[in-house]
Design a protein around this motif. Structure first.
Motif, short mmCIF file in Angstrom:
data_model
loop_
_atom_site.label_atom_id
_atom_site.label_comp_id
_atom_site.label_asym_id
_atom_site.label_seq_id
_atom_site.Cartn_x
_atom_site.Cartn_y
_atom_site.Cartn_z
N TRP A 151 21.36 59.26 40.64
CA TRP A 151 20.31 60.28 40.66
C TRP A 151 20.76 61.45 39.79
O TRP A 151 21.04 62.54 40.26
CB TRP A 151 20.03 60.72 42.09
N PHE A 159 16.90 60.82 36.16
CA PHE A 159 16.38 61.59 37.29
C PHE A 159 16.30 63.08 36.99
O PHE A 159 17.24 63.68 36.48
CB PHE A 159 17.28 61.37 38.51
N GLU A 160 15.15 63.67 37.30
CA GLU A 160 14.95 65.11 37.16
C GLU A 160 14.73 65.69 38.55
O GLU A 160 13.76 65.35 39.23
CB GLU A 160 13.74 65.41 36.28
N PRO A 165 10.61 66.01 42.04
CA PRO A 165 11.50 65.16 41.25
C PRO A 165 10.76 64.01 40.59
O PRO A 165 9.74 63.53 41.10
CB PRO A 165 12.52 64.65 42.28
N MET A 167 11.26 60.37 37.82
CA MET A 167 12.07 59.42 37.08
C MET A 167 11.15 58.73 36.09
O MET A 167 9.96 58.53 36.36
CB MET A 167 12.72 58.38 38.01
N ILE A 218 14.90 51.34 39.44
CA ILE A 218 14.35 52.70 39.46
C ILE A 218 13.39 52.86 40.64
O ILE A 218 13.38 53.89 41.33
CB ILE A 218 13.66 53.01 38.12
N ALA A 222 13.93 55.60 43.76
CA ALA A 222 12.91 56.57 44.17
C ALA A 222 12.62 56.45 45.67
O ALA A 222 12.50 57.46 46.38
CB ALA A 222 11.64 56.37 43.36
N TYR A 225 15.60 57.75 47.77
CA TYR A 225 15.65 59.21 47.72
C TYR A 225 14.60 59.82 48.65
O TYR A 225 14.87 60.75 49.40
CB TYR A 225 15.43 59.69 46.29
N VAL A 233 9.41 60.92 44.88
CA VAL A 233 9.81 60.93 43.48
C VAL A 233 8.70 60.31 42.64
O VAL A 233 8.27 59.18 42.91
CB VAL A 233 11.12 60.15 43.26
#
Length: 305
Positions: A151, A159-160, A165, A167, A218, A222, A225, A233
Motif C-alpha cells: 500500500w 496506492f494513493e 484513497p 489505486m 489490486i 483494496a 484495506y 479504496v
C-alpha cells in the motif's frame, strides 16, 4: 557457524540477525552506524565492524575475516545493489568465504529481460558478472514484493492515501493480475532456513530459491484495506495495456539519472500484465514458519504505526 550480516542495522538486517541468533548461530555485524542497531541484538553479536562507506576496503577485509557465511542486507539502492554488492563479494572471495547470500529479495527478476524493469537491472548485472568472474556461487532469494510496499506508491496499483484513497490499474485484467508478496518476518525466517537446509547451500553450490507469503491482486488489496481500515479504496482504470506501453516509451525518454523511479509503477504494471511476476516454482518452507495472512499483516502494521 559465524555469519556476517552486512547492512545489519537496517530493518531487514536486524530481522535476519534476530532469527540467526535465535537459531544459535554466531553473528557479526557490518555497517556504518552501530547506534541504530537494537541494543539487545548488538549485545549478542560476536563483534561489529564499522565502515565509513560501501567502498571502505580495510573495513570490508576486517568484516569478512574468519566468517563462514556472508549475507548482504544492504539497503536496495542502485549503488549498493551493484557497486557495493560487488565490493562485498570480492572481499568474501579474498577471505575464501564459500557461502554468500546475495541481496536479491525482490520480485522475480529471473522472468524478465534487462530493461523491462530498470530497478532490477542491477540484480541481473550482478548475477551475470559473478557467474563469469567469481569462484563464489551466490544464493539468490526471490520473494515477491515486501508487504511494506503493497500500500505505497511503489506497490501494485500505486496506492494513493488520503481521505479518498485510490489505486490504478491498466487493461481489462489489471486489477486481477497476480502479485507475489512476502512479510519481512517470513523472508528473514526462511532465509536462515535456506542457509541451514537449502539444497547445496552448505556445500557452497549456491542457487536460486523462490519463496512467498502469498499472491495478491489490486482488487484484493483494496478489499483488505477497506476491511481493516474501514475506508473504501477507489479502483481507477487508467487505460489499455497498449496505452500503458506507449506511455512508458515516452517516459523512458527522460534523460535524468534514476528517472526510472518516476515510472516504476507503470513498468511493474506492464510486467504484471504479461504474468511475469508470478513464480512458476515456489520453495515451500511452511514446515519452519506458517505464512501470515494479508489481512492480519495489515492489522498488525496499522496497530504499530
Amino acid at each position: 557457524m559465524l555469519i556476517l550480516i552486512a547492512g545489519i542495522s537496517g530493518s531487514f538486517g536486524q530481522l535476519l540477525a534476530k532469527v540467526a541468533l535465535s537459531r544459535g548461530l554466531s553473528v557479526r555485524g557490518f555497517g556504518r552506524n552501530p547506534t541504530t542497531l537494537n541494543p539487545d541484538i548488538f549485545s549478542q553479536l560476536e563483534s561489529f565492524v564499522q565502515s565509513a562507506n560501501y567502498y571502505d576496503i580495510p573495513a570490508l577485509k576486517k568484516a569478512v575475516s574468519g566468517v563462514d557465511v556472508v549475507i548482504n542486507a544492504y539497503a536496495p539502492t542502485p549503488v549498493l545493489d551493484l557497486d557495493g554488492h560487488l565490493l562485498l563479494l570480492r572481499a568474501a572471495e579474498r577471505a575464501d568465504v564459500k557461502i554468500f547470500i546475495a541481496s536479491s529479495w525482490s520480485r522475480d527478476w529471473t522472468n524478465i529481460q534487462f530493461g523491462d524493469f530498470e530497478h532490477y537491472n542491477n540484480h541481473k548485472a550482478f548475477q551475470h558478472q559473478v557467474a563469469n568472474t567469481s569462484p563464489i556461487k551466490p544464493v539468490y532469494i526471490i520473494n515477491g514484493i515486501f508487504a511494506d510496499l503493497l500500500w505505497s506508491p511503489y506497490g501494485p496499483g500505486a496506492f494513493e492515501a488520503g481521505e479518498k484513497p485510490r489505486m490504478k490499474y491498466w487493461g481489462d485484467h489489471g486489477k486481477t493480475d497476480k502479485h507475489p508478496w512476502i512479510a519481512q518476518a517470513d523472508a528473514a525466517e526462511w532465509t536462515i532456513d535456506i542457509l541451514l537446509h537449502g539444497e547445496g547451500v552448505q556445500a557452497g553450490k549456491g542457487g536460486i530459491f523462490k519463496i512467498q507469503t502469498g499472491n495478491t491482486t489490486i482488487e484484493e488489496l483494496a478489499a483488505v484495506y477497506e476491511n481493516v481500515c474501514g475506508t473504501k479504496v477507489e479502483l481507477v482504470r487508467e487505460g489499455s495495456v497498449g496505452e500503458l506501453e506507449s506511455k512508458l516509451v515516452e517516459m523512458r525518454k527522460l534523460p535524468a539519472p534514476l528517472a526510472y523511479f518516476g515510472w516504476m509503477s507503470e513498468a511493474a504494471a506492464l510486467v504484471a500484465s504479461k504474468g511475469l511476476w508470478e513464480m512458476k516454482r515456489v520453495d515451500r518452507l511452511t514446515q519452519f514458519r506458517t505464512p501470515m495472512p494479508l489481512g492480519r499483516w495489515l492489522k498488525e502494521k496499522m496497530s504499530t504505526a
